[in-house]
Design a protein around this motif. Structure first.
Motif, PDB file in Angstrom:
ATOM      1  N   ALA A  51       7.681   5.130   4.278  1.00 34.20           N
ATOM      2  CA  ALA A  51       7.007   5.641   5.474  1.00 34.20           C
ATOM      3  C   ALA A  51       5.528   5.883   5.213  1.00 34.20           C
ATOM      4  CB  ALA A  51       7.684   6.937   5.928  1.00 34.20           C
ATOM      5  N   GLU A  52       5.218   6.366   4.036  1.00 27.17           N
ATOM      6  CA  GLU A  52       3.823   6.605   3.672  1.00 27.17           C
ATOM      7  C   GLU A  52       3.042   5.294   3.609  1.00 27.17           C
ATOM      8  OE1 GLU A  52       2.422   9.986   0.709  1.00 27.17           O
ATOM      9  OE2 GLU A  52       3.083   8.188  -0.346  1.00 27.17           O
ATOM     10  N   SER A  53       3.654   4.274   3.026  1.00 26.62           N
ATOM     11  CA  SER A  53       2.992   2.968   2.957  1.00 26.62           C
ATOM     12  C   SER A  53       2.829   2.363   4.344  1.00 26.62           C
ATOM     13  CB  SER A  53       3.798   2.022   2.058  1.00 26.62           C
ATOM     14  OG  SER A  53       3.886   2.530   0.742  1.00 26.62           O
ATOM     15  N   ASP A  54       3.833   2.540   5.203  1.00 27.48           N
ATOM     16  CA  ASP A  54       3.714   2.040   6.576  1.00 27.48           C
ATOM     17  C   ASP A  54       2.565   2.729   7.312  1.00 27.48           C
ATOM     18  OD1 ASP A  54       5.845   0.363   6.175  1.00 27.48           O
ATOM     19  OD2 ASP A  54       7.314   1.660   7.149  1.00 27.48           O
ATOM     20  N   TYR A  55       2.414   4.018   7.081  1.00 21.19           N
ATOM     21  CA  TYR A  55       1.321   4.764   7.721  1.00 21.19           C
ATOM     22  C   TYR A  55      -0.032   4.240   7.257  1.00 21.19           C
ATOM     23  CZ  TYR A  55      -1.218   8.901   9.443  1.00 21.19           C
ATOM     24  OH  TYR A  55      -2.075   9.744  10.108  1.00 21.19           O
ATOM     25  N   LEU A  56      -0.166   4.061   5.958  1.00 21.38           N
ATOM     26  CA  LEU A  56      -1.428   3.562   5.421  1.00 21.38           C
ATOM     27  C   LEU A  56      -1.692   2.129   5.880  1.00 21.38           C
ATOM     28  CD1 LEU A  56      -3.855   3.962   3.579  1.00 21.38           C
ATOM     29  CD2 LEU A  56      -2.426   3.300   1.631  1.00 21.38           C
ATOM     30  N   ASP A  92      15.996   0.741  -4.938  1.00 16.94           N
ATOM     31  CA  ASP A  92      15.450   0.638  -6.295  1.00 16.94           C
ATOM     32  C   ASP A  92      14.076  -0.024  -6.288  1.00 16.94           C
ATOM     33  OD1 ASP A  92      17.772   1.793  -7.203  1.00 16.94           O
ATOM     34  OD2 ASP A  92      18.720  -0.107  -7.745  1.00 16.94           O
ATOM     35  N   ARG A  93      13.912  -1.032  -5.450  1.00 18.27           N
ATOM     36  CA  ARG A  93      12.624  -1.728  -5.389  1.00 18.27           C
ATOM     37  C   ARG A  93      11.540  -0.812  -4.821  1.00 18.27           C
ATOM     38  NH1 ARG A  93      10.214  -6.718  -5.224  1.00 18.27           N
ATOM     39  NH2 ARG A  93       8.644  -7.061  -3.602  1.00 18.27           N
ATOM     40  N   VAL A  94      11.879  -0.062  -3.782  1.00 16.09           N
ATOM     41  CA  VAL A  94      10.895   0.846  -3.185  1.00 16.09           C
ATOM     42  C   VAL A  94      10.485   1.917  -4.187  1.00 16.09           C
ATOM     43  CG1 VAL A  94      10.562   2.603  -1.411  1.00 16.09           C
ATOM     44  CG2 VAL A  94      11.600   0.422  -0.817  1.00 16.09           C
ATOM     45  N   LEU A  95      11.450   2.484  -4.894  1.00 18.88           N
ATOM     46  CA  LEU A  95      11.125   3.515  -5.880  1.00 18.88           C
ATOM     47  C   LEU A  95      10.299   2.942  -7.030  1.00 18.88           C
ATOM     48  CD1 LEU A  95      14.529   5.432  -6.061  1.00 18.88           C
ATOM     49  CD2 LEU A  95      12.432   6.165  -4.920  1.00 18.88           C
ATOM     50  N   GLU A  96      10.620   1.715  -7.427  1.00 18.93           N
ATOM     51  CA  GLU A  96       9.889   1.098  -8.535  1.00 18.93           C
ATOM     52  C   GLU A  96       8.450   0.787  -8.149  1.00 18.93           C
ATOM     53  OE1 GLU A  96      10.121  -2.964 -11.294  1.00 18.93           O
ATOM     54  OE2 GLU A  96      11.684  -2.503  -9.827  1.00 18.93           O
ATOM     55  N   ARG A  97       8.232   0.348  -6.912  1.00 20.20           N
ATOM     56  CA  ARG A  97       6.898  -0.062  -6.467  1.00 20.20           C
ATOM     57  C   ARG A  97       6.198   1.015  -5.640  1.00 20.20           C
ATOM     58  NH1 ARG A  97       6.666  -3.665  -2.916  1.00 20.20           N
ATOM     59  NH2 ARG A  97       4.780  -4.737  -3.592  1.00 20.20           N
ATOM     60  N   THR A  98       6.777   2.214  -5.587  1.00 17.54           N
ATOM     61  CA  THR A  98       6.226   3.302  -4.764  1.00 17.54           C
ATOM     62  C   THR A  98       6.021   2.830  -3.331  1.00 17.54           C
ATOM     63  OG1 THR A  98       4.976   3.830  -6.772  1.00 17.54           O
ATOM     64  CG2 THR A  98       4.617   5.246  -4.887  1.00 17.54           C
ATOM     65  N   GLY A  99       6.954   2.024  -2.857  1.00 19.52           N
ATOM     66  CA  GLY A  99       6.885   1.541  -1.487  1.00 19.52           C
ATOM     67  C   GLY A  99       5.767   0.555  -1.229  1.00 19.52           C
ATOM     68  N   GLY A 100       5.145   0.029  -2.286  1.00 24.58           N
ATOM     69  CA  GLY A 100       4.005  -0.868  -2.100  1.00 24.58           C
ATOM     70  C   GLY A 100       2.722  -0.127  -1.779  1.00 24.58           C
ATOM     71  N   LEU A 101       2.685   1.171  -2.088  1.00 28.43           N
ATOM     72  CA  LEU A 101       1.515   1.984  -1.737  1.00 28.43           C
ATOM     73  C   LEU A 101       0.266   1.523  -2.470  1.00 28.43           C
ATOM     74  CD1 LEU A 101       0.528   4.467  -0.149  1.00 28.43           C
ATOM     75  CD2 LEU A 101       1.122   5.861  -2.134  1.00 28.43           C
ATOM     76  N   TRP A 102       0.419   1.195  -3.756  1.00 30.75           N
ATOM     77  CA  TRP A 102      -0.767   0.802  -4.532  1.00 30.75           C
ATOM     78  C   TRP A 102      -1.348  -0.510  -4.030  1.00 30.75           C
ATOM     79  CZ3 TRP A 102      -2.551   4.738  -6.881  1.00 30.75           C
ATOM     80  CH2 TRP A 102      -1.711   5.682  -7.460  1.00 30.75           C
ATOM     81  N   GLN A 103      -0.500  -1.400  -3.555  1.00 30.64           N
ATOM     82  CA  GLN A 103      -1.000  -2.675  -3.036  1.00 30.64           C
ATOM     83  C   GLN A 103      -1.660  -2.519  -1.671  1.00 30.64           C
ATOM     84  OE1 GLN A 103       2.074  -2.220  -4.302  1.00 30.64           O
ATOM     85  NE2 GLN A 103       1.859  -3.350  -6.214  1.00 30.64           N
ATOM     86  N   THR A 104      -1.466  -1.378  -1.017  1.00 32.15           N
ATOM     87  CA  THR A 104      -1.995  -1.164   0.329  1.00 32.15           C
ATOM     88  C   THR A 104      -3.322  -0.411   0.319  1.00 32.15           C
ATOM     89  OG1 THR A 104       0.335  -0.941   0.962  1.00 32.15           O
ATOM     90  CG2 THR A 104      -1.272  -0.474   2.651  1.00 32.15           C
ATOM     91  N   VAL A 105      -3.714   0.121  -0.812  1.00 31.85           N
ATOM     92  CA  VAL A 105      -4.963   0.889  -0.886  1.00 31.85           C
ATOM     93  C   VAL A 105      -6.133   0.015  -0.427  1.00 31.85           C
ATOM     94  CG1 VAL A 105      -6.595   1.981  -2.484  1.00 31.85           C
ATOM     95  CG2 VAL A 105      -4.143   2.426  -2.691  1.00 31.85           C
ATOM     96  N   PRO A 106      -6.985   0.509   0.477  1.00 34.74           N
ATOM     97  CA  PRO A 106      -8.105  -0.314   0.964  1.00 34.74           C
ATOM     98  C   PRO A 106      -9.055  -0.698  -0.162  1.00 34.74           C
ATOM     99  CG  PRO A 106      -8.349   1.977   1.653  1.00 34.74           C
ATOM    100  CD  PRO A 106      -6.977   1.850   1.093  1.00 34.74           C
TER     101      PRO A 106
END
Length: 435
Positions: A51-56, A92-106
């Motif tokens: 949800a955090e990654s979707d928001y970002l 497991d994938r979401v937890l491993e990749r933190t939901g893709g948060l790092w890839q979404t950083v501007p």
């Protein structure tokens, strides 16, 4: 009129962004509420990360559209929740990749785009939060480089790791940075610690890395404030329709149900089921080899074995995931799935050969099936009254009594093509016999 249409298209988009923001904050609170159930807590954490990654991600999409003075996307980006049978893998994938948060950083391109836009206090706040997110990303990337391999003193232990004692390991030639992954993997040393000279820098990087969740929410809120002020004249809309993992907030058990685990030791009935599943996987893995042999494709043996191996791995994975649920029944009932799988494996094993031979027959078998046992059964060209041979891809059928030699093709091993006359004389004979 055009401004009203533009505002009308932005309102549902901003409402959706607000819904993502509320879901991200509520999911963070939900994680802190759940303490006892580890399974449920980790699922809540996965929902929070997604949800955090979707928001970002949604905030960035709307920010780009706003800076370009264009239309917002019809649907805000949201990560897809995988189908129910494999949701534990999604978790497991979401937890491993933190939901893709790092890839979404501007990135810097987005910040430069914001700096080139007309300045405003709200836009400055967005830029500030974007730079804070970049600092978190820098900490995430650089913090592992703060470690080094070292040789602790004989009686140093933890004191050397924290106090800088012991002897640093020599770096691998060509990689002078002690924190380089090559040195952390291949350099000598029996211990791993933060480099003493960079302890303060490591602490700052770690703080920046761990602050990414708070900064992601702050960035999304700053973008929301900017868009509400610029596109809706300060009128905050109601939260819109939510998409993505945020919809599962509070329904962790429905999202990722608890899966049965393999027992530490199988009883006899459970072993029967495991054996039956293994036989079924083996029978299915043999299908490409059987059909490849019948189709005369063994010259491509590497491809056939690759397909067979893929089927074996896929079958083993399915059996591993579904097996524990099949053996939950007590007593003899635990063996029923294995017996059924074994019978199915026997059917597949016994049936694949005849089926392959039927579809990929040789020229003689196809002649009997297509002509000799049909329209030529009562003619001089029946099976027991002819001599057959293959010459340069043509099947020659010569009756033992006088008659025209039939020339049929293509005469190929493992072919699926029907036999057809290759000359006019053969065509006339078949027409006379109504074939």
């Amino acid at each position: 009129m055009e401004g009203e249409q533009m505002s009308g298209s932005w309102e549902p988009a901003i409402a959706g962004l607000r819904a993502h923001g509320l879901a991200a904050r509520a999911s963070a609170d939900r994680v802190s509420e759940i303490a006892a159930d580890v399974q449920q807590r980790t699922t809540a954490a996965a929902i929070h990360y997604a949800a955090e990654s979707d928001y970002l991600r949604s905030a960035l999409a709307l920010l780009r559209a706003h800076l370009a003075d264009g239309q917002p996307p019809r649907r805000l980006p949201a990560a897809r929740v995988w189908p129910r049978p494999i949701r534990d893998l999604w978790k497991d994938r979401v937890l491993e990749r933190t939901g893709g948060l790092w890839q979404t950083v501007p990135g810097t391109a987005v910040v430069d785009l914001m700096r080139s836009a007309p300045a405003s206090p709200l836009l400055d706040a967005v830029i500030e939060q974007a730079e804070a997110l970049q600092a978190s990303l820098h900490g995430h990337r650089r913090h592992p480089r703060m470690y080094e391999k070292y040789f602790p003193e004989r009686d140093g232990g933890v004191r050397d790791a924290l106090g800088g004692g012991g002897q640093p390991a020599r770096t691998v030639p060509g990689f002078p940075d002690p924190g380089h992954p090559v040195n952390l993997t291949f350099a000598g040393g029996t211990g791993l610690r933060i480099q003493p000279a960079r302890a303060e820098e490591a602490s700052q990087l770690k703080d920046d890395e761990f602050a990414v969740h708070h900064r992601a929410l702050a960035f999304g809120d700053a973008v929301l404030d900017l868009l509400v002020d610029a596109r809706l004249n300060g009128a905050l809309p109601q939260a819109g329709r939510l998409r993505g993992a945020g919809r599962w907030l509070g329904r962790e058990e429905d999202l990722v149900p608890a899966r049965a685990a393999w027992p530490a030791k199988l009883n006899g009935f459970q072993a029967v089921t495991l054996a039956g599943l293994g036989l079924l996987v083996l029978a299915c893995a043999a299908l490409p080899l059987t059909f490849g042999k019948a189709a005369d494709l063994f010259s491509h043996y590497s491809l056939l074995f690759a397909v067979s191996g893929t089927l074996a791995l896929a079958g083993a994975a399915i059996a591993y995931r579904t097996g524990p649920r099949m053996i939950q029944a007590p007593g003899l009932r635990a063996a029923v799935p294995g017996i059924a799988a074994g019978l199915l494996a026997l059917s597949v094993w016994q049936g694949q050969g005849p089926v392959a031979d039927h579809f990929f027959a040789g020229p003689y078998e196809r002649y009997e099936r297509e002509l000799a046992d049909g329209c030529l059964a009562a003619s001089p060209y029946r099976s027991d009254a002819v001599q057959t041979r293959v010459d340069h891809g043509v099947l020659l059928v010569t009756p033992t009594s006088q008659g025209t030699t039939l020339r049929l093709g293509p005469a190929e091993d493992g072919s699926t093509h029907p036999l057809r006359p290759v000359d006019a004389a053969t065509r006339r004979v078949l027409d006379d016999l109504r074939c």
